[in-house]
Design an enzyme around this catalytic site. Structure first.
Site, PDB file in Angstrom:
ATOM      1  N   LYS A  30       0.836  -1.210   0.000  1.00 43.59           N
ATOM      2  CA  LYS A  30       0.000   0.000   0.000  1.00 43.59           C
ATOM      3  C   LYS A  30       0.867   1.254   0.000  1.00 43.59           C
ATOM      4  O   LYS A  30       0.585   2.225  -0.701  1.00 43.59           O
ATOM      5  CB  LYS A  30      -0.885   0.027   1.247  1.00 43.59           C
ATOM      6  CG  LYS A  30      -2.122  -0.799   1.113  1.00 43.59           C
ATOM      7  CD  LYS A  30      -2.861  -0.807   2.430  1.00 43.59           C
ATOM      8  CE  LYS A  30      -4.194  -1.469   2.251  1.00 43.59           C
ATOM      9  NZ  LYS A  30      -5.055  -0.718   1.310  1.00 43.59           N
ATOM     10  N   LYS A  55       8.933  -9.433  13.989  1.00 36.99           N
ATOM     11  CA  LYS A  55       9.714  -9.502  15.228  1.00 36.99           C
ATOM     12  C   LYS A  55      10.077 -10.962  15.514  1.00 36.99           C
ATOM     13  O   LYS A  55       9.231 -11.841  15.337  1.00 36.99           O
ATOM     14  CB  LYS A  55       8.840  -8.944  16.366  1.00 36.99           C
ATOM     15  CG  LYS A  55       9.597  -8.271  17.487  1.00 36.99           C
ATOM     16  CD  LYS A  55       8.606  -7.627  18.443  1.00 36.99           C
ATOM     17  CE  LYS A  55       9.298  -6.990  19.602  1.00 36.99           C
ATOM     18  NZ  LYS A  55      10.010  -5.763  19.288  1.00 36.99           N
ATOM     19  N   SER A  59      12.526 -11.918  20.672  1.00 37.80           N
ATOM     20  CA  SER A  59      12.263 -10.519  20.992  1.00 37.80           C
ATOM     21  C   SER A  59      10.831 -10.328  21.522  1.00 37.80           C
ATOM     22  O   SER A  59      10.596  -9.508  22.415  1.00 37.80           O
ATOM     23  CB  SER A  59      12.503  -9.706  19.720  1.00 37.80           C
ATOM     24  OG  SER A  59      12.361  -8.372  19.957  1.00 37.80           O
ATOM     25  N   ARG A  65       7.862 -10.660  28.731  1.00 42.29           N
ATOM     26  CA  ARG A  65       8.465 -10.794  30.065  1.00 42.29           C
ATOM     27  C   ARG A  65       8.577  -9.426  30.736  1.00 42.29           C
ATOM     28  O   ARG A  65       8.292  -9.269  31.911  1.00 42.29           O
ATOM     29  CB  ARG A  65       9.840 -11.448  29.935  1.00 42.29           C
ATOM     30  CG  ARG A  65      10.029 -12.559  30.973  1.00 42.29           C
ATOM     31  CD  ARG A  65      11.362 -13.235  30.838  1.00 42.29           C
ATOM     32  NE  ARG A  65      11.291 -14.391  29.951  1.00 42.29           N
ATOM     33  CZ  ARG A  65      12.299 -14.810  29.178  1.00 42.29           C
ATOM     34  NH1 ARG A  65      13.445 -14.165  29.162  1.00 42.29           N
ATOM     35  NH2 ARG A  65      12.171 -15.876  28.440  1.00 42.29           N
ATOM     36  N   ARG A  66       8.994  -8.413  29.914  1.00 41.36           N
ATOM     37  CA  ARG A  66       9.140  -7.048  30.427  1.00 41.36           C
ATOM     38  C   ARG A  66       7.813  -6.519  30.975  1.00 41.36           C
ATOM     39  O   ARG A  66       7.774  -5.755  31.924  1.00 41.36           O
ATOM     40  CB  ARG A  66       9.641  -6.148  29.292  1.00 41.36           C
ATOM     41  CG  ARG A  66      10.593  -5.087  29.762  1.00 41.36           C
ATOM     42  CD  ARG A  66      11.354  -4.400  28.668  1.00 41.36           C
ATOM     43  NE  ARG A  66      10.531  -3.784  27.642  1.00 41.36           N
ATOM     44  CZ  ARG A  66      10.811  -3.857  26.345  1.00 41.36           C
ATOM     45  NH1 ARG A  66      11.841  -4.539  25.921  1.00 41.36           N
ATOM     46  NH2 ARG A  66      10.044  -3.256  25.454  1.00 41.36           N
ATOM     47  N   HIS A 130       4.802   6.950  15.233  1.00 44.76           N
ATOM     48  CA  HIS A 130       4.354   5.549  15.264  1.00 44.76           C
ATOM     49  C   HIS A 130       2.835   5.463  15.107  1.00 44.76           C
ATOM     50  O   HIS A 130       2.114   6.178  15.780  1.00 44.76           O
ATOM     51  CB  HIS A 130       4.710   4.894  16.600  1.00 44.76           C
ATOM     52  CG  HIS A 130       6.179   4.720  16.829  1.00 44.76           C
ATOM     53  ND1 HIS A 130       6.698   3.962  17.846  1.00 44.76           N
ATOM     54  CD2 HIS A 130       7.253   5.193  16.156  1.00 44.76           C
ATOM     55  CE1 HIS A 130       8.013   3.990  17.786  1.00 44.76           C
ATOM     56  NE2 HIS A 130       8.380   4.738  16.784  1.00 44.76           N
ATOM     57  N   GLU A 149       2.646  -2.285  13.110  1.00 46.48           N
ATOM     58  CA  GLU A 149       3.178  -1.001  13.582  1.00 46.48           C
ATOM     59  C   GLU A 149       3.881  -0.315  12.411  1.00 46.48           C
ATOM     60  O   GLU A 149       4.768  -0.895  11.788  1.00 46.48           O
ATOM     61  CB  GLU A 149       4.170  -1.185  14.730  1.00 46.48           C
ATOM     62  CG  GLU A 149       4.653   0.184  15.240  1.00 46.48           C
ATOM     63  CD  GLU A 149       5.816   0.102  16.225  1.00 46.48           C
ATOM     64  OE1 GLU A 149       5.635   0.440  17.387  1.00 46.48           O
ATOM     65  OE2 GLU A 149       6.915  -0.313  15.794  1.00 46.48           O
ATOM     66  N   HIS A 165      20.154   2.337  18.794  1.00 45.48           N
ATOM     67  CA  HIS A 165      19.683   0.967  19.011  1.00 45.48           C
ATOM     68  C   HIS A 165      20.876   0.036  19.234  1.00 45.48           C
ATOM     69  O   HIS A 165      20.874  -0.784  20.154  1.00 45.48           O
ATOM     70  CB  HIS A 165      18.875   0.536  17.777  1.00 45.48           C
ATOM     71  CG  HIS A 165      18.021  -0.662  18.004  1.00 45.48           C
ATOM     72  ND1 HIS A 165      18.415  -1.914  17.646  1.00 45.48           N
ATOM     73  CD2 HIS A 165      16.801  -0.805  18.557  1.00 45.48           C
ATOM     74  CE1 HIS A 165      17.464  -2.784  17.968  1.00 45.48           C
ATOM     75  NE2 HIS A 165      16.471  -2.127  18.518  1.00 45.48           N
TER      76      HIS A 165
HETATM   77  P1  0O2 Z   1      12.912  -3.370  18.215  1.00 43.85           P
HETATM   78  O1  0O2 Z   1      14.137  -4.212  18.415  1.00 43.85           O
HETATM   79  O2  0O2 Z   1      13.198  -2.185  17.321  1.00 43.85           O
HETATM   80  O3  0O2 Z   1      11.731  -4.140  17.760  1.00 43.85           O
HETATM   81  P2  0O2 Z   1       3.967  -0.788  22.910  1.00 43.85           P
HETATM   82  O4  0O2 Z   1       4.429  -1.297  21.544  1.00 43.85           O
HETATM   83  O5  0O2 Z   1       3.034   0.392  22.808  1.00 43.85           O
HETATM   84  O6  0O2 Z   1       3.467  -1.897  23.776  1.00 43.85           O
HETATM   85  P3  0O2 Z   1       6.632   0.103  23.185  1.00 43.85           P
HETATM   86  O7  0O2 Z   1       7.247  -1.063  22.514  1.00 43.85           O
HETATM   87  O8  0O2 Z   1       7.458   0.726  24.289  1.00 43.85           O
HETATM   88  O9  0O2 Z   1       5.241  -0.269  23.727  1.00 43.85           O
HETATM   89  O10 0O2 Z   1       6.223   1.193  22.099  1.00 43.85           O
HETATM   90  P4  0O2 Z   1       7.051   2.328  21.427  1.00 43.85           P
HETATM   91  O11 0O2 Z   1       7.563   3.324  22.387  1.00 43.85           O
HETATM   92  O12 0O2 Z   1       6.118   2.840  20.374  1.00 43.85           O
HETATM   93  O13 0O2 Z   1       8.331   1.591  20.796  1.00 43.85           O
HETATM   94  C1  0O2 Z   1       8.215   0.630  19.811  1.00 43.85           C
HETATM   95  C2  0O2 Z   1       9.457   0.586  18.943  1.00 43.85           C
HETATM   96  O14 0O2 Z   1       9.918   1.918  18.646  1.00 43.85           O
HETATM   97  C3  0O2 Z   1      10.672  -0.072  19.555  1.00 43.85           C
HETATM   98  O15 0O2 Z   1      10.573  -1.453  19.420  1.00 43.85           O
HETATM   99  C4  0O2 Z   1      11.809   0.517  18.702  1.00 43.85           C
HETATM  100  O16 0O2 Z   1      11.834  -0.042  17.403  1.00 43.85           O
HETATM  101  C5  0O2 Z   1      11.335   1.956  18.565  1.00 43.85           C
HETATM  102  N1  0O2 Z   1      11.835   2.777  19.687  1.00 43.85           N
HETATM  103  C6  0O2 Z   1      11.136   3.263  20.723  1.00 43.85           C
HETATM  104  N2  0O2 Z   1      11.917   3.993  21.545  1.00 43.85           N
HETATM  105  C7  0O2 Z   1      13.151   3.978  21.014  1.00 43.85           C
HETATM  106  C8  0O2 Z   1      14.409   4.579  21.395  1.00 43.85           C
HETATM  107  O17 0O2 Z   1      14.542   5.273  22.416  1.00 43.85           O
HETATM  108  N3  0O2 Z   1      15.476   4.321  20.578  1.00 43.85           N
HETATM  109  C9  0O2 Z   1      15.391   3.569  19.436  1.00 43.85           C
HETATM  110  N4  0O2 Z   1      16.483   3.388  18.697  1.00 43.85           N
HETATM  111  N5  0O2 Z   1      14.221   2.974  19.063  1.00 43.85           N
HETATM  112  C10 0O2 Z   1      13.127   3.185  19.828  1.00 43.85           C
HETATM  113  P5  0O2 Z   1      11.354  -2.433  20.412  1.00 43.85           P
HETATM  114  O18 0O2 Z   1      10.526  -3.646  20.591  1.00 43.85           O
HETATM  115  O19 0O2 Z   1      11.730  -1.714  21.661  1.00 43.85           O
HETATM  116  O20 0O2 Z   1      12.675  -2.774  19.666  1.00 43.85           O
END
Ligand code: 0O2
Length: 216
Positions: A30, A55, A59, A65-66, A130, A149, A165
């Site tokens: 899309k 994912k 992960s 777990r978190r 997001h 997402e 990251h």
């Molecule tokens: P990965 O390894 O990238 O998959 P929710 O999804 O609402 O239950 P969450 O996960 O805290 O809660 O939501 P949020 O804040 O929208 O973050 C989701 C994703 O955004 C993260 O996935 C990261 O990809 C990115 N992200 C959020 N905060 C940061 C940050 O401070 N730095 C970086 N580099 N990326 C961020 P994951 O699962 O944490 O990681």
């Protein structure tokens, strides 16, 4: 309408993977179509490139777990919003909000949550827009609304987020204070760069418009 996780027919990671993969590919396609249409109508590509991923089970389990939750398929589906992720990289901040608006107006995409880390960056310096959306996935015997997402950010924001990251993982979330501070400083540089590039682009567009007017 059915949510995956609402019935017992989806029980394995393979089934989850199949449905989320389908949803992810649908959203990606899309976005590619929107980009092509935009190019056709406005001679301009708002999207630089798109990345997508499912994912990993490890992960997902870590995330559950978190949140203090057991690693069940039901919990995955109900509480992990980013099993399917599509990342859209744009040139300019203005593209981010325009794309978000275009996504909201797609009839078969339902937006169920927004986190605007562009207007309200995280304390780490993280910036990105997001959207948690659902799209219908049609299987042979039913349709399942599946969450994806969508992260929208500029090239510069993506560069920052990738490095942050890596550092986050390297230090297992506990990077030395001076590195964290440097990252916050870099995030400010990224914001300044994005703003300057946007201004420059607007000036170029204005210049081209005037030139076109002059030439009739
Ligand atoms: P990965 O390894 O990238 O998959 P929710 O999804 O609402 O239950 P969450 O996960 O805290 O809660 O939501 P949020 O804040 O929208 O973050 C989701 C994703 O955004 C993260 O996935 C990261 O990809 C990115 N992200 C959020 N905060 C940061 C940050 O401070 N730095 C970086 N580099 N990326 C961020 P994951 O699962 O944490 O990681």
């Amino acid at each position: 309408m059915e949510w995956i996780g609402e019935n017992d027919s989806i029980e394995t990671w393979q089934e989850v993977s199949l449905v989320y993969n389908a949803a992810m590919r649908q959203v990606r396609t899309k976005m590619e179509i929107l980009n092509e249409e935009f190019q056709h109508v406005h001679q301009y590509n708002p999207i630089e490139h798109i990345k997508s991923r499912i994912k990993t089970p490890e992960s997902i389990v870590k995330k559950l777990r978190r949140h203090g939750l057991d690693s069940t398929i039901e919990n995955m589906v109900n509480y992990v919003n980013d099993i399917a992720g599509v990342r859209i990289i744009c040139s300019f901040t203005s593209d981010i909000f325009m794309l978000a608006d275009m996504i909201e107006h797609q009839q078969d995409i339902k937006v169920i949550g927004i986190k605007d880390y562009i207007t309200y960056p995280k304390s780490s310096g993280y910036k990105s827009y997001h959207m948690i959306v659902t799209v219908p996935v049609y299987l042979s015997d039913r349709m399942v609304e599946t969450k994806v997402e969508i992260q929208i950010r500029t090239v510069a924001m993506d560069f920052w987020a990738s490095l942050e990251h890596k550092i986050h993982y390297k230090f297992e979330g506990d990077a030395p204070e001076h590195i964290k501070q440097e990252l916050v400083d870099c995030a400010h540089l990224v914001s300044d760069l994005d703003e300057k590039m946007l201004q420059l682009n607007e000036e170029i567009l204005e210049f081209s418009r005037k030139l076109e007017e002059q030439n009739g």
